[in-house]
Design an enzyme around this catalytic site. Structure first.
Site, PDB file in Angstrom:
ATOM      1  CB  SER A 180      -5.340   0.537   2.839  1.00 23.09           C
ATOM      2  OG  SER A 180      -6.062  -0.220   1.892  1.00 23.09           O
ATOM      3  CG  ASP A 229     -10.760  -2.788  -4.873  1.00 21.44           C
ATOM      4  OD1 ASP A 229     -11.567  -2.368  -4.022  1.00 21.44           O
ATOM      5  OD2 ASP A 229      -9.621  -2.311  -5.032  1.00 21.44           O
ATOM      6  CD  GLN A 285      -2.942   1.068   0.103  1.00 20.36           C
ATOM      7  OE1 GLN A 285      -3.295  -0.020  -0.340  1.00 20.36           O
ATOM      8  NE2 GLN A 285      -3.414   2.213  -0.360  1.00 20.36           N
ATOM      9  CD1 TRP A 324     -12.808  -0.539  -6.662  1.00 24.89           C
ATOM     10  CD2 TRP A 324     -13.838   1.065  -7.813  1.00 24.89           C
ATOM     11  NE1 TRP A 324     -12.104   0.612  -6.446  1.00 24.89           N
ATOM     12  CE2 TRP A 324     -12.709   1.631  -7.150  1.00 24.89           C
ATOM     13  CE3 TRP A 324     -14.624   1.915  -8.602  1.00 24.89           C
ATOM     14  CZ2 TRP A 324     -12.367   2.975  -7.251  1.00 24.89           C
ATOM     15  CZ3 TRP A 324     -14.280   3.260  -8.703  1.00 24.89           C
ATOM     16  CH2 TRP A 324     -13.168   3.769  -8.038  1.00 24.89           C
ATOM     17  CG  HIS A 325     -13.550  -0.382  -1.490  1.00 24.69           C
ATOM     18  ND1 HIS A 325     -12.178  -0.289  -1.407  1.00 24.69           N
ATOM     19  CD2 HIS A 325     -13.967  -0.744  -0.249  1.00 24.69           C
ATOM     20  CE1 HIS A 325     -11.789  -0.568  -0.179  1.00 24.69           C
ATOM     21  NE2 HIS A 325     -12.870  -0.856   0.548  1.00 24.69           N
ATOM     22  CD  GLU A 352     -12.552   3.820  -3.800  1.00 24.88           C
ATOM     23  OE1 GLU A 352     -12.577   2.661  -3.325  1.00 24.88           O
ATOM     24  OE2 GLU A 352     -11.548   4.560  -3.742  1.00 24.88           O
TER      25      GLU A 352
END
Length: 290
Positions: free
Chosen positions: A202, A211, A176, A263-264, A261
């Protein structure tokens, strides 16, 4: 004869003296006039130098006005301090009642905050956001429970006509760190902080963040447009049934600290994920944390 000659000589002598006195007088008068003229001229010059030009007067007035404004800002009149008892004055009192200064934040982060030695749990839920970081040594790997739940969800999505792919799950602190600084170098820190977590902050480091995208539509991975596809809509509608929530929904950036987001997704377990979805709030709002 002698007396006449003597008288004539005396008259000439007297006339000459008279002429000299007249010349001397004229010179004295001229000198006096010149001195008066010089004095007058010098006095005029002094007056001109001592009086500022119109421009200087305006600049001086503006300067005085600015000084007065600054003084009023630094030392507001007593009657203005007490006019709004229930408003500004109360805010001042509240500030005075708090001896400790609030931490300076930057894009949701508390600047200077050290990473903890232990992860944070709220009501049994592991938290990783801009206010609650993880230890740099926290390395659980991808959650087996979350992976199993995703595989079941992907199988059901396949039956519905969608091929879901978890293209990014667990990330180590070190990975990360590299990823975040690559984004900073590309887009600048202010922009990077909106979509990428700093190392230690994160959710991917928890092993519970997935994701997700659709196979065959890789160009829509990591884009808002994925949420507009049929696969993205199905995922948002059904993810809670498998224990996942859309972690960073649209319009909640001020709360979550991150842009929308599509996709998260975060694994919470079926029970909690369903409660969060039914409440139509973010995880922070549901748990009552920042």
């Amino acid at each position: 004869m002698i007396m006449k000659r003597s008288t004539t000589y005396g008259n000439k002598k007297n006339g000459k003296k008279k002429y000299i006195w007249i010349c001397v007088s004229v010179l004295i008068i001229l000198a006096a006039a010149i001195m008066v003229f010089m004095y007058w001229k010098q006095n005029n010059l002094n007056i001109q130098h001592s009086e500022p030009s119109p421009t200087e007067v305006v600049e001086d007035e503006n300067a005085k006005s600015d000084d007065t404004s600054k003084t009023e800002e630094m030392n507001p009149p007593a009657n203005e301090e007490t006019t709004d008892i229930n408003g500004q004055q109360e805010k001042v009192d509240e500030f005075q009642e708090q001896p400790e200064k609030q931490p300076i934040t930057n894009n949701g982060y508390i600047e200077g905050q050290p990473l903890p030695t232990e992860p944070t749990y709220v009501d049994g839920v592991l938290i990783a956001n801009k206010k609650y970081p993880l230890p740099s040594t926290f390395a659980p790997g991808e959650s087996k429970e979350a992976r199993k739940a995703f595989e079941q969800m992907a199988a059901d999505a396949r039956n519905a006509g969608f091929e879901l792919v978890a293209f990014s799950t667990y990330r180590s602190y070190e990975y990360q760190d590299t990823l975040y600084h690559n984004y900073v170098n590309r887009d600048g820190q202010e922009n990077a902080d909106r979509y990428s977590a700093r190392p230690g902050y994160s959710e991917h480091q928890t092993g519970l963040a997935f994701d997700i995208g659709e196979k065959g539509k890789e160009d829509l991975w990591l884009t808002e447009e994925f949420g507009e596809t049929e696969a993205g809509k199905w995922l948002v509608e059904n993810a809670n049934k498998y224990g996942f929530i859309l972690r960073y929904p649209r319009g909640k950036e001020a709360i979550t600290g991150y842009m929308y987001e599509s996709w998260h997704f975060r694994y919470l377990g079926v029970d909690l994920a369903s409660k969060v979805k039914q409440a139509n709030v973010t995880l922070e709002e549901y748990l009552g944390i920042q």
